[in-house]
Design an enzyme around this catalytic site. Structure first.
Site, PDB file in Angstrom:
ATOM      1  N   HIS A 120      62.324 -41.990  -2.554  1.00 44.23           N
ATOM      2  CA  HIS A 120      61.899 -42.958  -1.247  1.00 44.23           C
ATOM      3  C   HIS A 120      61.450 -40.896  -0.693  1.00 44.23           C
ATOM      4  O   HIS A 120      62.707 -40.409  -0.590  1.00 44.23           O
ATOM      5  CB  HIS A 120      62.901 -43.303  -0.638  1.00 44.23           C
ATOM      6  CG  HIS A 120      62.819 -44.340  -0.638  1.00 44.23           C
ATOM      7  ND1 HIS A 120      61.466 -45.662  -0.348  1.00 44.23           N
ATOM      8  CD2 HIS A 120      63.121 -45.460  -1.246  1.00 44.23           C
ATOM      9  CE1 HIS A 120      61.785 -46.210  -0.458  1.00 44.23           C
ATOM     10  NE2 HIS A 120      63.213 -46.322  -1.359  1.00 44.23           N
ATOM     11  N   HIS A 125      63.768 -54.024   6.533  1.00 45.35           N
ATOM     12  CA  HIS A 125      65.116 -54.522   6.169  1.00 45.35           C
ATOM     13  C   HIS A 125      65.370 -54.548   7.060  1.00 45.35           C
ATOM     14  O   HIS A 125      67.183 -54.247   6.852  1.00 45.35           O
ATOM     15  CB  HIS A 125      65.150 -55.169   5.005  1.00 45.35           C
ATOM     16  CG  HIS A 125      65.853 -54.304   4.010  1.00 45.35           C
ATOM     17  ND1 HIS A 125      66.363 -53.006   4.396  1.00 45.35           N
ATOM     18  CD2 HIS A 125      65.589 -54.116   2.384  1.00 45.35           C
ATOM     19  CE1 HIS A 125      66.887 -52.748   2.691  1.00 45.35           C
ATOM     20  NE2 HIS A 125      65.553 -52.866   2.408  1.00 45.35           N
ATOM     21  N   HIS A 131      71.164 -48.266  -6.146  1.00 45.51           N
ATOM     22  CA  HIS A 131      71.257 -49.007  -4.680  1.00 45.51           C
ATOM     23  C   HIS A 131      72.238 -50.392  -5.264  1.00 45.51           C
ATOM     24  O   HIS A 131      72.502 -50.652  -3.607  1.00 45.51           O
ATOM     25  CB  HIS A 131      70.148 -48.568  -3.942  1.00 45.51           C
ATOM     26  CG  HIS A 131      70.450 -49.659  -2.080  1.00 45.51           C
ATOM     27  ND1 HIS A 131      68.421 -50.604  -2.203  1.00 45.51           N
ATOM     28  CD2 HIS A 131      71.681 -49.887  -2.122  1.00 45.51           C
ATOM     29  CE1 HIS A 131      69.742 -51.248  -1.320  1.00 45.51           C
ATOM     30  NE2 HIS A 131      70.399 -50.941  -0.632  1.00 45.51           N
ATOM     31  N   ASP A 186      60.514 -53.033  -3.799  1.00 45.23           N
ATOM     32  CA  ASP A 186      60.061 -51.991  -2.873  1.00 45.23           C
ATOM     33  C   ASP A 186      59.325 -50.839  -3.610  1.00 45.23           C
ATOM     34  O   ASP A 186      58.622 -49.798  -3.755  1.00 45.23           O
ATOM     35  CB  ASP A 186      60.199 -50.552  -1.911  1.00 45.23           C
ATOM     36  CG  ASP A 186      61.802 -50.160  -2.436  1.00 45.23           C
ATOM     37  OD1 ASP A 186      62.420 -51.237  -2.968  1.00 45.23           O
ATOM     38  OD2 ASP A 186      62.485 -48.998  -1.821  1.00 45.23           O
ATOM     39  N   ASP A 203      67.339 -44.471  -5.827  1.00 43.04           N
ATOM     40  CA  ASP A 203      66.825 -44.484  -4.218  1.00 43.04           C
ATOM     41  C   ASP A 203      68.056 -43.798  -3.903  1.00 43.04           C
ATOM     42  O   ASP A 203      67.956 -42.533  -2.396  1.00 43.04           O
ATOM     43  CB  ASP A 203      67.858 -45.639  -3.979  1.00 43.04           C
ATOM     44  CG  ASP A 203      66.684 -46.746  -3.563  1.00 43.04           C
ATOM     45  OD1 ASP A 203      65.831 -46.515  -3.369  1.00 43.04           O
ATOM     46  OD2 ASP A 203      67.596 -47.779  -4.162  1.00 43.04           O
ATOM     47  N   HIS A 237      64.738 -48.599 -10.992  1.00 41.13           N
ATOM     48  CA  HIS A 237      65.129 -49.787 -10.436  1.00 41.13           C
ATOM     49  C   HIS A 237      64.830 -50.987  -9.502  1.00 41.13           C
ATOM     50  O   HIS A 237      63.434 -50.958 -10.244  1.00 41.13           O
ATOM     51  CB  HIS A 237      65.990 -48.898  -8.592  1.00 41.13           C
ATOM     52  CG  HIS A 237      66.115 -49.306  -7.517  1.00 41.13           C
ATOM     53  ND1 HIS A 237      67.354 -50.700  -8.088  1.00 41.13           N
ATOM     54  CD2 HIS A 237      66.234 -49.334  -6.038  1.00 41.13           C
ATOM     55  CE1 HIS A 237      67.799 -51.164  -6.544  1.00 41.13           C
ATOM     56  NE2 HIS A 237      66.767 -50.270  -5.282  1.00 41.13           N
ATOM     57  N   TYR A 255      69.413 -42.293   5.792  1.00 42.05           N
ATOM     58  CA  TYR A 255      69.295 -43.192   4.831  1.00 42.05           C
ATOM     59  C   TYR A 255      70.755 -43.496   3.650  1.00 42.05           C
ATOM     60  O   TYR A 255      70.585 -45.038   3.076  1.00 42.05           O
ATOM     61  CB  TYR A 255      67.972 -41.734   3.297  1.00 42.05           C
ATOM     62  CG  TYR A 255      67.776 -42.919   2.672  1.00 42.05           C
ATOM     63  CD1 TYR A 255      67.235 -44.018   2.535  1.00 42.05           C
ATOM     64  CD2 TYR A 255      68.547 -43.249   1.157  1.00 42.05           C
ATOM     65  CE1 TYR A 255      66.368 -44.572   1.054  1.00 42.05           C
ATOM     66  CE2 TYR A 255      67.948 -43.803  -0.031  1.00 42.05           C
ATOM     67  CZ  TYR A 255      66.902 -44.471   0.637  1.00 42.05           C
ATOM     68  OH  TYR A 255      66.553 -45.676  -0.523  1.00 42.05           O
ATOM     69  N   GLU A 278      64.654 -52.872  -7.246  1.00 38.08           N
ATOM     70  CA  GLU A 278      63.963 -53.514  -5.927  1.00 38.08           C
ATOM     71  C   GLU A 278      62.903 -53.226  -5.938  1.00 38.08           C
ATOM     72  O   GLU A 278      62.386 -52.198  -6.096  1.00 38.08           O
ATOM     73  CB  GLU A 278      65.129 -52.552  -5.058  1.00 38.08           C
ATOM     74  CG  GLU A 278      65.056 -53.476  -3.857  1.00 38.08           C
ATOM     75  CD  GLU A 278      65.535 -52.230  -2.465  1.00 38.08           C
ATOM     76  OE1 GLU A 278      66.818 -51.367  -2.636  1.00 38.08           O
ATOM     77  OE2 GLU A 278      66.227 -53.212  -1.755  1.00 38.08           O
TER      78      GLU A 278
HETATM   79 FE1  FEO Z   1      66.304 -49.780  -3.087  1.00 32.63          FE
HETATM   80 FE2  FEO Z   1      63.991 -47.756  -2.112  1.00 32.63          FE
HETATM   81  O1  FEO Z   1      65.170 -49.613  -3.139  1.00 32.63           O
END
Ligand code: FEO
Length: 397
Positions: free
Chosen positions: A224, A24, A145, A82, A164, A78, A191, A80
């Site tokens: 991640h 994104h 996040h 992903d 995150d 989380h 990041y 989100e």
């Molecule tokens: Fe806020 Fe890796 O998602």
């Protein structure tokens, strides 16, 4: 990604997204990973899932360790997608009635992402869940996040599953910081700069809270990139440093140009800053990705933005970057604007207004030069560069 046992009976079962190049609007030129963690205890527990399109690979990875149907609990740190996109496929495989532990906001947000009425078990900040030999503690980390974000901490082993936070968009053969070495830090900084910078004040508060609690950290497992196990305090210290945004004797001259006139101004400003002992970089907006520039912004003391005037406004790349930077709320910068123009020349004023809206210390009115600058006119660029150099700290912090 082949599952790896990161600690006794705790497995990294996530996936590598080797070929993603745009997350994104963030340039992920070395891909990313979506980490999920399986704890095989009396109650088998999965922490987070992966992007929807990788759900089958996640389930395959789990299957190499244990029959997915044996998963008792799912923890969603989380919402989100992903990290939650794989939930429908996972729940279908393990049983739709299995409990999903998440924050209260996670419950709300997951319910707005997925129509299935799963067995949500919202948890409070500080609450605990025994899974057998281990106890999981949940810590709300709002806005790190998203409003729903939380950490999960395993006391037995001092392992923090940090969602995150402390992550990097990086897909490689390495799984741990000691395998990746120093090269991982630019990815971690990028990041931070592009995902978390606007929440820097909250990060400092959270790190203070964790320090006050005396939480011992032997391993930090983000969602991640690589896992921090060699010395997790190193990445925590970097987060403190990046969050404080103490300005260095460093300046970024960020510009676009139509017929090289604004570029001549950028070169004069950059060269003068370097002559004055400033670590200056000249950044052409059509050569640099906005997310690379933001990584440089974190510790820069000065941001100098140039645009020609086009159709009474800003060059589109300059508008794009200013909008992106403003959203990430960098702090503690000196700033000014410059640009060549033909007849109306609004760009410098428009940039100045944006820099002021970002609460930078703006040197006004900036430098406007009509058409092609000659050496005499460029002297104004040198003068403002010297002014900025005098205002910057004398030495790198
Ligand atoms: Fe806020 Fe890796 O998602």
């Amino acid at each position: 990604m082949k599952p790896v046992e990161i600690a006794k009976d705790i497995f990294l079962v996530g996936v590598s997204d080797w070929n993603i190049r745009d997350f994104h609007g963030y340039s992920t030129y070395q891909g990313s990973t979506y980490n999920a963690y399986l704890i095989v205890d009396e109650k088998v527990t999965l922490i987070d899932t992966v992007k929807k399109e990788f759900a089958d690979e996640l389930i395959q990875n789990i299957r190499t360790v244990i029959d997915p149907k044996k998963i008792d609990y799912v923890i969603s740190n989380h919402t989100e997608m992903d990290h939650s996109g794989g939930l429908p496929r996972l729940m279908h495989s393990i049983g739709e009635d299995k409990p999903i532990y998440c924050s209260k906001m996670g419950h709300k947000n997951l319910s707005m992402h997925f129509s299935k009425k799963w067995n949500y078990r919202p948890v409070e900040d500080g609450s605990e869940l025994s899974i057998g030999k281990r106890t999981l503690s949940f810590m709300e980390t709002r806005m790190l996040h998203w409003p729903d974000s939380m950490f999960t901490y395993v006391k037995e082993g001092n392992i923090l599953f940090s969602s995150d936070a402390f992550g990097q968009h990086y897909a490689g053969p390495e799984r741990f910081d000691d395998e990746a070495g120093e090269v991982i830090f630019p990815h971690a900084k990028k990041y931070f700069a592009n995902i978390l910078l606007l929440y820097a004040p909250l990060i400092l508060k959270l790190i203070d809270k964790v320090t006050d609690m005396g939480l011992k950290l032997d391993m930090v497992c983000p969602d991640h990139g690589i896992i921090w196990r060699k010395d997790p305090s190193v990445i925590i210290d970097r987060y403190v440093e990046w969050s404080k945004q103490e300005p260095k004797r460093k300046a970024l001259v960020i510009y676009d140009t139509m017929w090289h006139s604004t570029e001549k101004m950028a070169q004069k400003i950059t060269n003068t800053l370097i002559e004055e002992g400033v670590s200056a970089k000249s950044i052409h907006l059509r050569s640099w990705h906005r997310s690379e520039i933001m990584t440089e912004v974190v510790d820069a003391g000065a941001i100098i933005v140039g645009s020609p005037t086009i159709n009474n406004g800003l060059f589109p790349t300059v508008s794009d970057f200013l909008t992106y930077m403003k959203g990430l709320k960098p702090q503690n910068k000196i700033a000014t604007a410059f640009g060549s123009y033909g007849w109306s020349g609004e760009a410098v004023k428009l940039i100045t207004n944006e820099l002021k809206a970002m609460k930078f210390d703006v040197l006004e009115p900036g430098i406007r030069i009509q058409y092609v600058p000659d050496e005499q006119k460029l002297e104004a660029c040198a003068a403002i560069a010297r002014d900025i150099a005098h205002k910057l700290p004398l030495q790198d912090q």
